[in-house]
Design a protein around this motif. Sequence first.
Motif, PDB file in Angstrom:
ATOM      1  N   ASP A 121     -19.572 -58.639 -73.985  1.00 20.25           N
ATOM      2  CA  ASP A 121     -20.886 -58.048 -73.705  1.00 20.25           C
ATOM      3  C   ASP A 121     -21.394 -57.244 -74.903  1.00 20.25           C
ATOM      4  O   ASP A 121     -20.624 -56.592 -75.608  1.00 20.25           O
ATOM      5  N   THR A 122     -22.693 -57.293 -75.104  1.00 19.60           N
ATOM      6  CA  THR A 122     -23.370 -56.416 -76.058  1.00 19.60           C
ATOM      7  C   THR A 122     -24.569 -55.814 -75.346  1.00 19.60           C
ATOM      8  O   THR A 122     -24.986 -56.310 -74.277  1.00 19.60           O
ATOM      9  N   LEU A 123     -25.132 -54.767 -75.916  1.00 18.29           N
ATOM     10  CA  LEU A 123     -26.327 -54.187 -75.300  1.00 18.29           C
ATOM     11  C   LEU A 123     -27.440 -55.225 -75.223  1.00 18.29           C
ATOM     12  O   LEU A 123     -28.202 -55.257 -74.254  1.00 18.29           O
ATOM     13  N   TYR A 178     -30.548 -58.348 -67.453  1.00 14.28           N
ATOM     14  CA  TYR A 178     -31.213 -57.524 -66.452  1.00 14.28           C
ATOM     15  C   TYR A 178     -32.689 -57.259 -66.770  1.00 14.28           C
ATOM     16  O   TYR A 178     -33.324 -56.427 -66.135  1.00 14.28           O
ATOM     17  N   ASN A 179     -33.199 -57.986 -67.761  1.00 12.92           N
ATOM     18  CA  ASN A 179     -34.619 -57.866 -68.113  1.00 12.92           C
ATOM     19  C   ASN A 179     -35.015 -56.422 -68.405  1.00 12.92           C
ATOM     20  O   ASN A 179     -35.965 -55.867 -67.845  1.00 12.92           O
ATOM     21  N   ILE A 180     -34.240 -55.784 -69.282  1.00 11.45           N
ATOM     22  CA  ILE A 180     -34.497 -54.409 -69.682  1.00 11.45           C
ATOM     23  C   ILE A 180     -34.302 -54.326 -71.200  1.00 11.45           C
ATOM     24  O   ILE A 180     -33.477 -55.050 -71.751  1.00 11.45           O
ATOM     25  N   SER A 181     -35.063 -53.523 -71.867  1.00  8.59           N
ATOM     26  CA  SER A 181     -34.955 -53.446 -73.322  1.00  8.59           C
ATOM     27  C   SER A 181     -33.669 -52.709 -73.724  1.00  8.59           C
ATOM     28  O   SER A 181     -33.136 -51.888 -72.962  1.00  8.59           O
ATOM     29  N   VAL A 182     -33.190 -52.999 -74.923  1.00 11.64           N
ATOM     30  CA  VAL A 182     -32.010 -52.313 -75.447  1.00 11.64           C
ATOM     31  C   VAL A 182     -32.277 -50.815 -75.551  1.00 11.64           C
ATOM     32  O   VAL A 182     -31.423 -49.988 -75.217  1.00 11.64           O
ATOM     33  N   GLN A 183     -33.485 -50.488 -76.012  1.00  7.58           N
ATOM     34  CA  GLN A 183     -33.829 -49.071 -76.162  1.00  7.58           C
ATOM     35  C   GLN A 183     -33.772 -48.342 -74.817  1.00  7.58           C
ATOM     36  O   GLN A 183     -33.270 -47.220 -74.715  1.00  7.58           O
ATOM     37  N   ARG A 184     -34.284 -48.992 -73.769  1.00  9.34           N
ATOM     38  CA  ARG A 184     -34.270 -48.393 -72.437  1.00  9.34           C
ATOM     39  C   ARG A 184     -32.837 -48.257 -71.914  1.00  9.34           C
ATOM     40  O   ARG A 184     -32.477 -47.260 -71.281  1.00  9.34           O
ATOM     41  N   LEU A 185     -32.002 -49.269 -72.184  1.00  6.01           N
ATOM     42  CA  LEU A 185     -30.598 -49.213 -71.785  1.00  6.01           C
ATOM     43  C   LEU A 185     -29.908 -47.999 -72.393  1.00  6.01           C
ATOM     44  O   LEU A 185     -29.192 -47.257 -71.713  1.00  6.01           O
ATOM     45  N   LYS A 186     -30.138 -47.791 -73.673  1.00  7.67           N
ATOM     46  CA  LYS A 186     -29.533 -46.654 -74.369  1.00  7.67           C
ATOM     47  C   LYS A 186     -30.074 -45.339 -73.814  1.00  7.67           C
ATOM     48  O   LYS A 186     -29.339 -44.360 -73.648  1.00  7.67           O
ATOM     49  N   GLU A 187     -31.362 -45.351 -73.523  1.00  6.53           N
ATOM     50  CA  GLU A 187     -32.031 -44.130 -73.058  1.00  6.53           C
ATOM     51  C   GLU A 187     -31.486 -43.672 -71.716  1.00  6.53           C
ATOM     52  O   GLU A 187     -31.140 -42.502 -71.535  1.00  6.53           O
ATOM     53  N   VAL A 188     -31.398 -44.599 -70.746  1.00  6.41           N
ATOM     54  CA  VAL A 188     -30.986 -44.205 -69.396  1.00  6.41           C
ATOM     55  C   VAL A 188     -29.487 -43.918 -69.298  1.00  6.41           C
ATOM     56  O   VAL A 188     -29.035 -43.289 -68.347  1.00  6.41           O
ATOM     57  N   ASN A 190     -25.016 -48.265 -80.553  1.00  2.00           N
ATOM     58  CA  ASN A 190     -24.882 -49.528 -79.820  1.00  2.00           C
ATOM     59  C   ASN A 190     -23.456 -49.805 -79.347  1.00  2.00           C
ATOM     60  O   ASN A 190     -23.160 -50.901 -78.883  1.00  2.00           O
ATOM     61  N   ASN A 191     -22.578 -48.842 -79.478  1.00  2.00           N
ATOM     62  CA  ASN A 191     -21.173 -49.042 -79.102  1.00  2.00           C
ATOM     63  C   ASN A 191     -20.971 -48.918 -77.593  1.00  2.00           C
ATOM     64  O   ASN A 191     -21.387 -47.939 -76.988  1.00  2.00           O
ATOM     65  N   ILE A 192     -20.358 -49.913 -77.005  1.00  2.00           N
ATOM     66  CA  ILE A 192     -19.988 -49.880 -75.589  1.00  2.00           C
ATOM     67  C   ILE A 192     -18.544 -50.369 -75.483  1.00  2.00           C
ATOM     68  O   ILE A 192     -18.040 -51.043 -76.377  1.00  2.00           O
ATOM     69  N   SER A 193     -17.891 -50.042 -74.377  1.00  2.00           N
ATOM     70  CA  SER A 193     -16.490 -50.421 -74.226  1.00  2.00           C
ATOM     71  C   SER A 193     -16.270 -51.184 -72.917  1.00  2.00           C
ATOM     72  O   SER A 193     -17.002 -50.979 -71.936  1.00  2.00           O
ATOM     73  N   ILE A 194     -15.280 -52.043 -72.916  1.00  4.54           N
ATOM     74  CA  ILE A 194     -14.955 -52.840 -71.729  1.00  4.54           C
ATOM     75  C   ILE A 194     -14.590 -51.905 -70.564  1.00  4.54           C
ATOM     76  O   ILE A 194     -13.823 -50.961 -70.728  1.00  4.54           O
ATOM     77  N   GLY A 195     -15.178 -52.187 -69.406  1.00  2.40           N
ATOM     78  CA  GLY A 195     -14.950 -51.364 -68.226  1.00  2.40           C
ATOM     79  C   GLY A 195     -15.954 -50.246 -68.035  1.00  2.40           C
ATOM     80  O   GLY A 195     -15.979 -49.608 -66.990  1.00  2.40           O
ATOM     81  N   GLN A 196     -16.762 -50.016 -69.040  1.00  2.00           N
ATOM     82  CA  GLN A 196     -17.782 -48.950 -68.948  1.00  2.00           C
ATOM     83  C   GLN A 196     -18.903 -49.375 -68.012  1.00  2.00           C
ATOM     84  O   GLN A 196     -19.354 -50.511 -68.022  1.00  2.00           O
ATOM     85  N   ASP A 197     -19.352 -48.459 -67.144  1.00  2.00           N
ATOM     86  CA  ASP A 197     -20.457 -48.738 -66.232  1.00  2.00           C
ATOM     87  C   ASP A 197     -21.767 -48.305 -66.888  1.00  2.00           C
ATOM     88  O   ASP A 197     -21.900 -47.170 -67.351  1.00  2.00           O
ATOM     89  N   LEU A 198     -22.730 -49.212 -66.910  1.00  2.00           N
ATOM     90  CA  LEU A 198     -24.038 -48.917 -67.491  1.00  2.00           C
ATOM     91  C   LEU A 198     -25.118 -49.026 -66.428  1.00  2.00           C
ATOM     92  O   LEU A 198     -25.127 -49.979 -65.638  1.00  2.00           O
ATOM     93  N   LEU A 199     -25.989 -48.053 -66.399  1.00  2.00           N
ATOM     94  CA  LEU A 199     -27.145 -48.113 -65.504  1.00  2.00           C
ATOM     95  C   LEU A 199     -28.118 -49.138 -66.063  1.00  2.00           C
ATOM     96  O   LEU A 199     -28.432 -49.116 -67.260  1.00  2.00           O
TER      97      LEU A 199
END
Length: 264
Positions: A228-230, A237-247, A253-262
Amino acid sequence: MKVKVVLLAACAVILASCGSGKNVVRSTPNEVVLDTKEEKAPELPQLEQVKRPATTTVNHTETYIQKFAPIAVKKMHEHGIPASITLAQGVLESGSGRSALALRSNNHFGIKCHKGWQGHSVTHDDDEKGECFRKYKYPETSYEDHSQFLLTRSRYASLFKLRHTDYKGWAYGLKKAGYATDKRYPQKLISIINKYNLSQYDRVKPDGSLASKTSSYKAESHKVQKGDTLYSISRRYNISVQRLKEVNGLTDNNISIGQDLLVK
């Protein structure tokens, strides 16, 4: 005789330079500074002030929230104050980081000097002309001082018996305890929290993952899988990368396996 006079003068200079080790007060037309120990350098990297953007299409408040949400979450886990409340107060008190006091003194919560304050200070017109306000080197110090302000005053003690997800209880409790004179202060905080969905930050765990509350909430989150990447998550989920980071309060842009993202 001349030798004695020279020796006495030399001793006077040495004694004056050594001093007693006490703090020294300096004064300028706009600022009174009490030299004390240097502020502790911030642990989080995104601490520069919110600068005025080149275009008028940028939402200053969203920019402020994105920048300071990680600090508010950090302070929530250290002291028990809802991140949503801290952020809403920061937005309201500092004009989303653009007030003169915030820009000039890194004071995001309008905290005055009060008796016993031995840090740096600056004069600023508020309820009265030329009032003394605390001045900080780093914005994060302002956030820490805000937490300590509430923690160390007995009139706010009852608030810490509330759940850190009960932002409405905190908003009305602050007004009842005398934090602000504005009769609509609780409503203003709640309005900011609801408008910008700040309550999501009250559910962020210390490791940055989201604490799910209900099954419907889980349906609005995504657990990061291998590969997975942002960008791939944003497309799914039809959401912008910027919005993903914001919420999610992400600063890179670093994320880890098992992390829950809104993802709403």
